[in-house]
Design a protein around this motif. Sequence first.
Motif, PDB file in Angstrom:
ATOM      1  N   GLU A 176       0.830  -1.233   0.161  1.00 36.50           N
ATOM      2  CA  GLU A 176      -0.072  -0.109   0.173  1.00 36.50           C
ATOM      3  C   GLU A 176       0.770   1.234   0.068  1.00 36.50           C
ATOM      4  N   SER A 177       2.087   1.258   0.532  1.00 40.97           N
ATOM      5  CA  SER A 177       2.878   2.347   0.607  1.00 40.97           C
ATOM      6  C   SER A 177       3.866   2.626  -0.409  1.00 40.97           C
ATOM      7  N   SER A 178       3.647   1.593  -1.372  1.00 42.65           N
ATOM      8  CA  SER A 178       4.549   1.874  -2.760  1.00 42.65           C
ATOM      9  C   SER A 178       3.999   2.809  -3.610  1.00 42.65           C
ATOM     10  N   GLY A 179       4.784   3.591  -4.498  1.00 42.20           N
ATOM     11  CA  GLY A 179       4.584   4.443  -5.191  1.00 42.20           C
ATOM     12  C   GLY A 179       3.813   3.863  -6.626  1.00 42.20           C
ATOM     13  N   THR A 180       4.240   4.425  -7.748  1.00 53.87           N
ATOM     14  CA  THR A 180       3.947   3.909  -8.894  1.00 53.87           C
ATOM     15  C   THR A 180       4.270   2.404  -9.115  1.00 53.87           C
ATOM     16  N   PRO A 181       3.542   1.470  -9.734  1.00 56.23           N
ATOM     17  CA  PRO A 181       4.059   0.103 -10.012  1.00 56.23           C
ATOM     18  C   PRO A 181       5.382   0.210 -10.618  1.00 56.23           C
ATOM     19  N   GLY A 182       6.200  -0.610 -10.373  1.00 53.72           N
ATOM     20  CA  GLY A 182       7.366  -0.747 -10.691  1.00 53.72           C
ATOM     21  C   GLY A 182       7.947  -1.265 -12.419  1.00 53.72           C
ATOM     22  N   GLY A 183       6.587  -1.606 -13.055  1.00 56.06           N
ATOM     23  CA  GLY A 183       6.873  -2.123 -14.294  1.00 56.06           C
ATOM     24  C   GLY A 183       6.731  -1.127 -15.476  1.00 56.06           C
ATOM     25  N   VAL A 222       3.967  -7.510 -24.661  1.00 57.51           N
ATOM     26  CA  VAL A 222       4.292  -7.693 -23.021  1.00 57.51           C
ATOM     27  C   VAL A 222       4.745  -6.417 -22.599  1.00 57.51           C
ATOM     28  N   GLY A 223       5.219  -5.422 -23.374  1.00 58.18           N
ATOM     29  CA  GLY A 223       5.779  -4.017 -22.750  1.00 58.18           C
ATOM     30  C   GLY A 223       4.335  -3.566 -22.345  1.00 58.18           C
ATOM     31  N   LEU A 224       3.306  -3.537 -23.134  1.00 56.79           N
ATOM     32  CA  LEU A 224       1.941  -2.749 -22.781  1.00 56.79           C
ATOM     33  C   LEU A 224       1.355  -3.637 -21.533  1.00 56.79           C
ATOM     34  N   TRP A 225       1.480  -4.572 -21.493  1.00 57.66           N
ATOM     35  CA  TRP A 225       0.998  -5.453 -20.101  1.00 57.66           C
ATOM     36  C   TRP A 225       1.541  -5.065 -19.057  1.00 57.66           C
ATOM     37  N   LEU A 226       3.032  -4.621 -19.256  1.00 54.53           N
ATOM     38  CA  LEU A 226       3.851  -4.212 -17.993  1.00 54.53           C
ATOM     39  C   LEU A 226       3.353  -2.786 -17.951  1.00 54.53           C
ATOM     40  N   VAL A 227       3.132  -1.998 -18.777  1.00 54.84           N
ATOM     41  CA  VAL A 227       2.837  -0.426 -18.720  1.00 54.84           C
ATOM     42  C   VAL A 227       1.404  -0.432 -18.141  1.00 54.84           C
ATOM     43  N   GLY A 228       0.545  -1.043 -18.418  1.00 52.83           N
ATOM     44  CA  GLY A 228      -0.695  -0.859 -17.891  1.00 52.83           C
ATOM     45  C   GLY A 228      -1.083  -0.500 -16.385  1.00 52.83           C
ATOM     46  N   PRO A 229      -0.131  -1.146 -15.625  1.00 59.93           N
ATOM     47  CA  PRO A 229      -0.642  -0.918 -14.113  1.00 59.93           C
ATOM     48  C   PRO A 229      -0.107   0.414 -13.757  1.00 59.93           C
ATOM     49  N   ALA A 257      -5.707   2.535  -6.419  1.00 61.71           N
ATOM     50  CA  ALA A 257      -5.783   1.264  -5.564  1.00 61.71           C
ATOM     51  C   ALA A 257      -6.167   0.154  -6.244  1.00 61.71           C
ATOM     52  N   GLU A 258      -6.451   0.232  -7.415  1.00 63.83           N
ATOM     53  CA  GLU A 258      -6.924  -1.059  -8.287  1.00 63.83           C
ATOM     54  C   GLU A 258      -6.034  -1.083  -9.567  1.00 63.83           C
ATOM     55  N   SER A 259      -4.934  -0.355  -9.539  1.00 61.84           N
ATOM     56  CA  SER A 259      -4.276  -0.259 -10.939  1.00 61.84           C
ATOM     57  C   SER A 259      -3.415  -1.359 -11.004  1.00 61.84           C
ATOM     58  N   ARG A 260      -3.027  -2.324  -9.946  1.00 63.65           N
ATOM     59  CA  ARG A 260      -2.170  -3.433 -10.015  1.00 63.65           C
ATOM     60  C   ARG A 260      -3.051  -4.792 -10.621  1.00 63.65           C
ATOM     61  N   ARG A 261      -4.407  -4.659 -10.331  1.00 62.97           N
ATOM     62  CA  ARG A 261      -5.220  -5.520 -10.826  1.00 62.97           C
ATOM     63  C   ARG A 261      -5.803  -5.259 -12.163  1.00 62.97           C
ATOM     64  N   PRO A 265      -4.839  -6.262 -17.714  1.00 64.48           N
ATOM     65  CA  PRO A 265      -5.694  -6.456 -18.636  1.00 64.48           C
ATOM     66  C   PRO A 265      -5.910  -5.403 -19.379  1.00 64.48           C
ATOM     67  N   LEU A 266      -5.957  -4.098 -18.871  1.00 67.55           N
ATOM     68  CA  LEU A 266      -5.975  -2.982 -19.617  1.00 67.55           C
ATOM     69  C   LEU A 266      -4.722  -2.945 -20.808  1.00 67.55           C
ATOM     70  N   GLY A 267      -3.656  -3.215 -20.425  1.00 72.24           N
ATOM     71  CA  GLY A 267      -2.490  -3.097 -21.170  1.00 72.24           C
ATOM     72  C   GLY A 267      -2.715  -4.187 -22.365  1.00 72.24           C
ATOM     73  N   VAL A 268      -3.203  -5.403 -22.009  1.00 66.50           N
ATOM     74  CA  VAL A 268      -3.284  -6.420 -23.005  1.00 66.50           C
ATOM     75  C   VAL A 268      -4.297  -5.974 -24.038  1.00 66.50           C
ATOM     76  N   MET A 269      -5.419  -5.467 -23.637  1.00 63.28           N
ATOM     77  CA  MET A 269      -6.463  -4.792 -24.501  1.00 63.28           C
ATOM     78  C   MET A 269      -5.870  -3.778 -25.467  1.00 63.28           C
ATOM     79  N   CYS A 270      -5.059  -3.025 -25.013  1.00 63.92           N
ATOM     80  CA  CYS A 270      -4.351  -1.934 -25.531  1.00 63.92           C
ATOM     81  C   CYS A 270      -3.403  -2.537 -26.545  1.00 63.92           C
ATOM     82  N   ALA A 271      -2.680  -3.616 -26.379  1.00 70.03           N
ATOM     83  CA  ALA A 271      -1.970  -4.251 -27.468  1.00 70.03           C
ATOM     84  C   ALA A 271      -2.848  -5.017 -28.489  1.00 70.03           C
ATOM     85  N   VAL A 272      -4.011  -5.648 -28.151  1.00 73.25           N
ATOM     86  CA  VAL A 272      -4.762  -6.164 -29.133  1.00 73.25           C
ATOM     87  C   VAL A 272      -5.246  -4.991 -29.944  1.00 73.25           C
TER      88      VAL A 272
END
Length: 369
Positions: A176-183, A222-229, A257-261, A265-272
Amino acid sequence: MLALRLARGAHPLVLLRRLMVAAASAGVGFLLLCTLMYALSHPEDSAAVVRLLWCGLPLATTVYLAVTVARTDPGTRPRPGLFAVGLGPFRLCALAAASTALTCTLGSMVALLFFLHLRGDLSGLPFDGAAAGMLAAEQPLPLPATLTLLALVPLLATVATAVVLRPRAAAPDAEESSGTPGGLPWGITLVALGLAVETYTSDGRADDRPAGVLAGWALTAVGLWLVGPGVTHLCGRLLQSVRPGATRLLAGRILMAESRRLGPPLGVMCAVASGAVTATAAYGSAPQPWSPLTTLGATLVVVCTATTLLTTAIEVRGARSEATTALRIVGAPATILRRAAALRAGVLVTVFVPLTLTVGALAAAPLTR
């Protein structure tokens, strides 16, 4: 046996999700068998290997869907009293993996029966041998290769489910205390690398070097999947910028709060979607005839990706149900919750649509010169 009993007594929505996984597994199995028979009937054609590589796209989206369905299955979640009867975290993980294996194996069996029926090997049903020419009915079906290809989806989905759902040491405070997701930095790097590989290997058309184009698109996906969160987290921060009110503050906090979940899938949809933009830009002036197998593969990718995103959205909505109930108890108007939901959807569309169009245009640039 326990996995089968839980599947029989599950909620209709859960059964529908598992049916989607079985149908996707059947579609991928059918594509793999068709690719196998094409390779046997055209031994001199090197395109058979490329066809097999392209089958990896619906295979990956099907495995991703299977893992998402297993993660959101209420029958495999820890509940009070389960540990007392021997269903601890490890047993629940094994149960989820067994349910995934059962569902995907059922789909592979359906694919084999449908394939044999269209080849004419099974008689007594309508459309016997309707696709005998396309499926190389004159060639015998090699049993070892057939079983190996049909076992790909159940095996990969089961292993992925076991890895993703394995028990971990809980560290909620650090998460919870971390900042932006590291991917985010790694994702940007892979997107740039994928676009560079596609630019370097293509020579004006995707048909010239399809393996290189596929490798570049895979890296981009794969890059967009990591970028999504990370992008979803930044969307939440964007909503809270410049003196936010209660509605924008609530919408931004929920997105963060919901960015990691919700982000992957938003990144995968962006890739498709970017792949669809690339194909439209590359072949818009000279439409390419799509074979039934190409249509099936593209449909599997789109449907599996959309179902994964919808399933994840339902999951995160259920996860914040207690918080929503608490807000209503303290007197928060329902209009604020609806406006917050509309703001979240609006900012995601505003950010991800230009990102999709930009990646699609950059990927199509070397294919249209």
